[in-house]
Motif scaffolding. Structure first.
Motif, PDB file in Angstrom:
ATOM      1  N   SER A 184      48.761 -68.278  27.530  1.00  0.00           N
ATOM      2  CA  SER A 184      49.856 -68.898  26.781  1.00  0.00           C
ATOM      3  C   SER A 184      50.161 -68.122  25.507  1.00  0.00           C
ATOM      4  CB  SER A 184      49.507 -70.354  26.447  1.00  0.00           C
ATOM      5  OG  SER A 184      50.578 -70.993  25.781  1.00  0.00           O
ATOM      6  N   LEU A 185      50.646 -66.885  25.675  1.00  0.00           N
ATOM      7  CA  LEU A 185      50.986 -66.006  24.558  1.00  0.00           C
ATOM      8  C   LEU A 185      52.178 -65.151  24.941  1.00  0.00           C
ATOM      9  CD1 LEU A 185      47.432 -64.797  23.462  1.00  0.00           C
ATOM     10  CD2 LEU A 185      48.943 -66.268  22.131  1.00  0.00           C
ATOM     11  N   GLY A 186      52.809 -64.537  23.937  1.00  0.00           N
ATOM     12  CA  GLY A 186      53.930 -63.653  24.187  1.00  0.00           C
ATOM     13  C   GLY A 186      53.474 -62.221  24.417  1.00  0.00           C
ATOM     14  N   ARG A 187      54.289 -61.460  25.144  1.00  0.00           N
ATOM     15  CA  ARG A 187      53.919 -60.086  25.486  1.00  0.00           C
ATOM     16  C   ARG A 187      54.408 -59.074  24.467  1.00  0.00           C
ATOM     17  NH1 ARG A 187      58.068 -59.050  30.593  1.00  0.00           N
ATOM     18  NH2 ARG A 187      60.007 -59.263  29.433  1.00  0.00           N
ATOM     19  N   GLU A 188      55.042 -59.494  23.391  1.00  0.00           N
ATOM     20  CA  GLU A 188      55.716 -58.542  22.507  1.00  0.00           C
ATOM     21  C   GLU A 188      54.783 -57.809  21.550  1.00  0.00           C
ATOM     22  OE1 GLU A 188      55.339 -62.405  20.482  1.00  0.00           O
ATOM     23  OE2 GLU A 188      56.253 -61.847  22.386  1.00  0.00           O
ATOM     24  N   VAL A 189      53.569 -58.329  21.309  1.00  0.00           N
ATOM     25  CA  VAL A 189      52.670 -57.652  20.381  1.00  0.00           C
ATOM     26  C   VAL A 189      52.165 -56.336  20.970  1.00  0.00           C
ATOM     27  CG1 VAL A 189      50.390 -57.793  19.294  1.00  0.00           C
ATOM     28  CG2 VAL A 189      51.974 -59.705  19.109  1.00  0.00           C
ATOM     29  N   ALA A 190      51.920 -56.291  22.272  1.00  0.00           N
ATOM     30  CA  ALA A 190      51.391 -55.081  22.906  1.00  0.00           C
ATOM     31  C   ALA A 190      52.311 -53.874  22.710  1.00  0.00           C
ATOM     32  CB  ALA A 190      51.133 -55.342  24.392  1.00  0.00           C
ATOM     33  N   PRO A 191      53.598 -53.947  23.071  1.00  0.00           N
ATOM     34  CA  PRO A 191      54.461 -52.780  22.834  1.00  0.00           C
ATOM     35  C   PRO A 191      54.695 -52.499  21.361  1.00  0.00           C
ATOM     36  CG  PRO A 191      55.762 -54.633  23.614  1.00  0.00           C
ATOM     37  CD  PRO A 191      54.315 -55.008  23.776  1.00  0.00           C
ATOM     38  N   ARG A 192      54.654 -53.538  20.515  1.00  0.00           N
ATOM     39  CA  ARG A 192      54.774 -53.301  19.081  1.00  0.00           C
ATOM     40  C   ARG A 192      53.610 -52.461  18.567  1.00  0.00           C
ATOM     41  NH1 ARG A 192      55.486 -59.288  17.235  1.00  0.00           N
ATOM     42  NH2 ARG A 192      53.799 -58.633  15.874  1.00  0.00           N
ATOM     43  N   GLU A 193      52.396 -52.841  18.943  1.00  0.00           N
ATOM     44  CA  GLU A 193      51.222 -52.107  18.467  1.00  0.00           C
ATOM     45  C   GLU A 193      51.187 -50.686  19.029  1.00  0.00           C
ATOM     46  OE1 GLU A 193      48.108 -55.809  17.750  1.00  0.00           O
ATOM     47  OE2 GLU A 193      47.995 -54.630  19.590  1.00  0.00           O
TER      48      GLU A 193
END
Length: 433
Positions: free
Chosen positions: A111-120
């Protein structure tokens, strides 16, 4: 200047490749785990048996725990995007490892968003490019922030959101150099990841219509939605600060994910990054009306609880799409209640406005929140006035709450400083007496 321009172009290309890779890794894992050939996770969640949802979440907890324990035990822990913008170096290979783990567990239903991975990943690669081109610290800071925003933009095909995220949430400036860099890096990244065609709409919404009743709802409910967003943002921050990083992860994360899997037995829409909740709320409000109020309240509570449990259990990931889901549910809930008092509001517009206001308040970036909802829905042009009023009220309420909490903490610190010396001086006096 030539070195900086070349670095900007290269950062845009690498962020685009990163976003493309993250999106395809997510879809590949979803296809393998949930047998999704096309469409979103919401399609599979409504058809797969309950035991499969539970076991998949438990397996995701084990995979995430093992990966992150190994990451922490073999070197320094993950470096956040904010730390990278502040000047801390991000090891590229370890950051990619960290990002890939996020994508895999989110594809399995975390239950989390996938946007942190490409940001990092975008920030790490932009920092590496900056060092290779010998940029000064200020230009490096700009490029790292732009790379992070471009990673977000590339994974969803939303260039405007990536620009605002870099400028508003990370750099806190709209200088000409920063603005030009953000425009170029996000534009190049989205072109590389999705091409020149506009990507398919992420959240499908019927036509939004403004009305006097909707404007009144936006003015009255905007501050309440913003306050709820601020509280959720604080809860996420506390959960992030307390998540384990030692071998405790090996039992805490699987247990936490198993709890989320148990909730999904009755409320399957809580799984994933928030898209199932947002789309379900939109459909229920548009097709069912006031009779959907009970389900929307259930979705609101369940999604908030499962997201916080997931973070507290030790998982890393984004809260942008979970924030959109909670804001959509809160907007739909208050809109349904308001329609009983003043009929005539477009209830789907309440969902849209609630999502934008809640998200902007929770991440302390109202322009970014509005741009995200605008680009992910391909809607909003017809309800700009009530949206602006609601976001204004939400931002004011969230700022008031955070300033109030800050003043309270400062007063407590002053009281401790005043009572400390007294305690030190009264001890010897009492002993002498």
């Amino acid at each position: 200047l030539r070195r900086f321009a070349a670095a900007v172009v290269l950062a845009g290309i690498t962020a685009g490749v990163t976003g493309w890779a993250c999106a395809h890794l997510l879809h590949t894992v979803e296809h393998f785990v949930w047998s999704i050939s096309e469409g979103h996770l919401v399609t599979a969640l409504e058809t797969v048996p309950w035991w499969r949802r539970f076991l998949t979440l438990a397996a995701a907890g084990v995979i995430g725990a093992v990966s992150w324990v190994l990451l922490h035990r073999t070197g320094p822990g993950p470096v956040s995007t904010e730390q990278a913008v502040a000047g801390r170096r991000m090891p590229v290979l370890r950051t990619i490892w960290h990002a890939a783990t996020q994508i895999i567990i989110i594809a399995m239903g975390a239950s989390l968003g996938r946007e942190v991975a490409p940001r990092e990943a975008g920030a790490a690669l932009s920092g590496w490019i900056s060092d290779r081109f010998g940029l000064n610290e200020e230009d490096r800071r700009i490029l790292v922030a732009c790379g992070a925003g471009a990673g977000l933009a590339a994974v969803y095909g939303i260039p405007l959101s990536g620009i605002f995220f870099a400028l508003e949430a990370l750099l806190a400036t709209f200088s000409k150099r920063s603005l030009a860099s953000a425009l170029a890096v996000s534009g190049i990244a989205v072109f590389v990841s999705t091409g020149w065609a506009r990507p398919e709409v992420y959240y499908r919404m019927p036509e939004l219509v403004s009305s006097p009743a909707l404007v009144a709802w936006a003015v009255l409910c905007g501050p309440a939605i913003g306050l709820a967003g601020a509280l959720f943002g604080e809860a996420v921050t506390r959960a992030e600060q307390k998540r384990p990083t030692t071998t405790r992860l090996l039992w805490v994360m699987p247990l936490g994910f198993a709890v989320v899997g148990a909730v999904s037995i009755w409320v399957p829409w809580v799984l994933g990054n928030g898209h199932p909740v947002t789309q379900t709320v939109t459909n229920q409000v548009a097709e069912v009306g006031p009779q959907a109020l009970g389900l929307i309240v259930l979705l609101l509570v369940a999604k908030a609880v499962t997201t916080l449990i997931t973070v507290r259990a030790g998982a890393w990931g984004g809260t942008l799409n979970p924030g959109i889901a909670l804001g959509a549910a809160l907007g739909g809930m208050t809109g349904l209640v308001w329609s009983l008092i003043w009929p005539g509001s477009n209830l789907v517009a309440c969902v849209f406005i609630g999502a934008a206001a809640f998200l902007g308040a929770s991440i302390k970036a109202p322009l970014t929140g509005f741009a995200l909802v605008l680009e992910l829905t391909h809607s909003g042009a017809t309800v700009l006035v009530p949206t602006a009023l609601a976001i204004a009220g939400a931002t004011a309420a969230a700022s008031w709450w955070r300033n109030r909490a800050k003043e309270h903490d400062e007063n407590n610190d002053e009281e401790e400083e005043e009572t400390g010396p007294v305690a030190l001086t009264t001890g010897p006096v009492e002993k002498a007496n």
